[in-house]
Design a protein around this motif. Structure first.
Motif, short mmCIF file in Angstrom:
data_model
loop_
_atom_site.label_atom_id
_atom_site.label_comp_id
_atom_site.label_asym_id
_atom_site.label_seq_id
_atom_site.Cartn_x
_atom_site.Cartn_y
_atom_site.Cartn_z
N SER A 302 0.84 -1.20 0.00
CA SER A 302 0.00 0.00 0.00
C SER A 302 0.87 1.25 0.00
CB SER A 302 -0.92 0.00 1.23
OG SER A 302 -1.82 -1.09 1.19
N GLU A 303 1.94 1.23 0.80
CA GLU A 303 2.83 2.39 0.86
C GLU A 303 3.57 2.59 -0.46
OE1 GLU A 303 6.67 3.96 3.49
OE2 GLU A 303 5.67 2.08 3.99
N THR A 304 4.06 1.48 -1.04
CA THR A 304 4.81 1.58 -2.29
C THR A 304 3.92 2.08 -3.43
OG1 THR A 304 6.23 -0.24 -1.58
CG2 THR A 304 6.24 0.30 -3.93
N LEU A 305 2.68 1.60 -3.46
CA LEU A 305 1.77 1.96 -4.54
C LEU A 305 0.97 3.21 -4.24
CD1 LEU A 305 0.43 -1.59 -5.51
CD2 LEU A 305 2.24 -0.28 -6.62
N GLY A 306 1.14 3.77 -3.05
CA GLY A 306 0.43 5.00 -2.70
C GLY A 306 -1.06 4.80 -2.55
N ALA A 307 -1.47 3.64 -1.99
CA ALA A 307 -2.89 3.34 -1.82
C ALA A 307 -3.31 3.63 -0.39
CB ALA A 307 -3.17 1.88 -2.16
N ALA A 308 -4.45 4.31 -0.24
CA ALA A 308 -4.94 4.68 1.09
C ALA A 308 -5.97 3.70 1.62
CB ALA A 308 -5.52 6.09 1.05
N SER A 309 -6.44 2.76 0.80
CA SER A 309 -7.44 1.78 1.22
C SER A 309 -7.24 0.48 0.47
CB SER A 309 -8.86 2.31 0.96
OG SER A 309 -9.08 2.41 -0.44
N ARG A 310 -7.92 -0.57 0.94
CA ARG A 310 -7.80 -1.86 0.24
C ARG A 310 -8.40 -1.77 -1.16
NH1 ARG A 310 -6.17 -6.14 3.99
NH2 ARG A 310 -6.71 -7.66 2.40
N THR A 311 -9.47 -1.03 -1.30
CA THR A 311 -10.09 -0.88 -2.62
C THR A 311 -9.14 -0.17 -3.58
OG1 THR A 311 -12.29 -0.76 -1.64
CG2 THR A 311 -12.05 0.09 -3.88
N GLN A 312 -8.53 0.91 -3.09
CA GLN A 312 -7.58 1.63 -3.92
C GLN A 312 -6.35 0.77 -4.23
OE1 GLN A 312 -5.65 5.15 -2.24
NE2 GLN A 312 -6.27 6.32 -4.06
N LEU A 313 -5.95 -0.05 -3.26
CA LEU A 313 -4.82 -0.94 -3.48
C LEU A 313 -5.11 -1.92 -4.62
CD1 LEU A 313 -2.05 -2.06 -2.71
CD2 LEU A 313 -3.17 -3.45 -0.96
N GLY A 314 -6.34 -2.46 -4.66
CA GLY A 314 -6.71 -3.37 -5.74
C GLY A 314 -6.64 -2.70 -7.10
N VAL A 315 -7.06 -1.44 -7.16
CA VAL A 315 -7.02 -0.71 -8.43
C VAL A 315 -5.58 -0.51 -8.88
CG1 VAL A 315 -7.51 1.51 -9.54
CG2 VAL A 315 -9.21 0.45 -8.02
N ARG A 316 -4.72 -0.16 -7.94
CA ARG A 316 -3.33 0.13 -8.32
C ARG A 316 -2.55 -1.15 -8.63
NH1 ARG A 316 -1.90 5.55 -4.78
NH2 ARG A 316 -3.71 6.70 -5.55
N ILE A 317 -2.93 -2.23 -7.99
CA ILE A 317 -2.31 -3.52 -8.34
C ILE A 317 -2.57 -3.84 -9.82
CG2 ILE A 317 -2.61 -6.02 -8.03
CD1 ILE A 317 -2.86 -5.46 -5.01
N ALA A 318 -3.80 -3.59 -10.26
CA ALA A 318 -4.14 -3.85 -11.65
C ALA A 318 -3.42 -2.87 -12.58
CB ALA A 318 -5.65 -3.75 -11.84
N GLN A 319 -3.30 -1.61 -12.15
CA GLN A 319 -2.69 -0.60 -13.01
C GLN A 319 -1.21 -0.87 -13.29
OE1 GLN A 319 -3.65 2.92 -10.76
NE2 GLN A 319 -5.30 3.49 -12.16
N VAL A 320 -0.51 -1.38 -12.30
CA VAL A 320 0.93 -1.61 -12.51
C VAL A 320 1.24 -3.00 -13.03
CG1 VAL A 320 1.54 0.07 -10.74
CG2 VAL A 320 1.34 -2.33 -10.12
N GLY A 321 0.21 -3.83 -13.23
CA GLY A 321 0.43 -5.14 -13.85
C GLY A 321 0.89 -6.23 -12.92
N LEU A 322 0.56 -6.12 -11.62
CA LEU A 322 0.99 -7.16 -10.68
C LEU A 322 0.14 -8.41 -10.75
CD1 LEU A 322 1.86 -5.07 -7.50
CD2 LEU A 322 3.41 -6.46 -8.85
#
Length: 348
Positions: A302-322
């Protein structure tokens, strides 16, 4: 107890040979001994009384006498307890069963294709029988994380006996097991008789002997097991193992890169399972780590991807191709993917 060791040193840890006594005593007094001093007494390594010093493989350090004594006493206690149970119940029970009449033709016996083993002692007895009969190959899947050193020590005698008969062994672990010094020491002692590979996730425990008999757990706490001798079932499990083996990474090879700067391989695995909607406890179990460790990795993600919530973390995981597969270690590296700027509109 007695009966373990090499042909030249047929004894157990409770009755060392004279040369072994001298070397082990010296190791206990000094804290370690040069490896060359143990060349004439391989029994000390086979009985796990000495093991390589992780800081300098040219030296051997002793297993503490207290740990050796505990191991021996536990074995004696188990033997005495088993004998008492047999003496107290065998005669009366089986005389009573014999009086019930003839068994039906489809009764389950020792030669059954599927046999339920109830209790750890019966499971171990069946495994010992299969081990003694094994002549060519053992395949195992070992789920969970880092293997406890006492498990590896207890299995070392059986593995040494198999190696002495020319049996080859292949073991599958999760990637987390790579961090256990006990496993590395065990594999070093076994030499080329054992080949190990790792995967992100593996199936539940599986042990196959000579492709003719298999053992799998039958309940969550592994106090029940199935012994399988049906050729079709055993061949199916062999196929499952071989396909997992082909996908696994040799323990001596590095893990694949994630291709994303700042994200470790384990964090990539956690990210993929998070994207599938799994809870922390499920992710931890599947990857062989503790829930606490899992949550620490999620916080770092979450810190590395700059996500403030689990929902936002899921979005950013998809965006960076993890979510996609990791790049293999044999692929030429490409420039690391850049993480999205936490302040950009695309990640809000």
């Amino acid at each position: 107890m007695a009966g373990h060791g090499t042909d030249g040193h047929p004894h157990g840890a409770d009755r060392l040979c004279e040369a072994g006594d001298r070397v082990y005593s010296r190791a206990v007094r000094r804290g370690r001994v040069p490896r060359v001093e143990a060349d004439a007494v391989p029994c000390l390594l086979e009985l796990a009384l000495l093991h390589p010093d992780p800081d300098d493989m040219a030296w051997l350090v002793p297993t503490s006498p207290q740990e050796v004594m505990t191991r021996l006493l536990r074995g004696v206690y188990d033997e005495v307890s088993a004998s008492q149970r047999r003496m107290g119940s065998a005669v009366a029970a089986f005389e009573w069963y014999a009086g019930l009449g003839p068994l039906p033709q489809n009764a389950v016996g020792e030669g059954s294709a599927i046999r339920v083993l109830d209790g750890l002692s019966r499971i171990q007895a069946a495994m010992d029988t299969a081990t003694d009969a094994c002549t060519t190959e053992v395949l195992t899947v070992q789920p969970g994380g880092i293997r406890p050193e006492h498990e590896l020590t207890e299995g070392l005698h059986r593995a040494m006996a198999l190696r002495g008969r020319g049996v080859r062994m292949r073991d599958l672990y999760t990637h987390v097991a790579r961090h256990g010094q006990g496993l590395l020491t065990y594999l070093e002692l076994m030499g080329d008789a054992v080949e190990a590979r790792t995967l992100e996730e593996v199936i539940d425990r599986l042990i196959l002997f000579d492709r003719t008999v298999a053992f799998i757990p039958a309940n969550a706490d592994r106090t029940l097991a199935l012994e399988l001798r049906h050729p079709a079932l055993v061949q199916y499990l062999v196929t499952v193992f071989e396909r997992l083996w082909r996908l696994a990474i040799p323990l001596t090879a590095p893990l694949p890169e994630t291709g994303i700067e700042g994200i470790s391989y384990r964090e990539r695995s956690i990210a993929a399972l998070l994207a599938e909607g799994h809870q922390d406890a499920v992710i931890a179990e599947r990857l062989g780590i503790s829930v606490r460790t899992c949550r620490a990795h999620i916080a770092r993600l979450s810190e590395t991807l700059g996500a403030a919530s689990r929902t936002q973390l899921g979005v950013r995981i998809a965006q960076v191709g993890l979510i996609g597969p990791a790049r293999g270690a044999d692929v030429s590296p490409s420039p690391a993917m850049r993480l999205p700027d936490p302040g950009s509109r695309t990640v809000r």
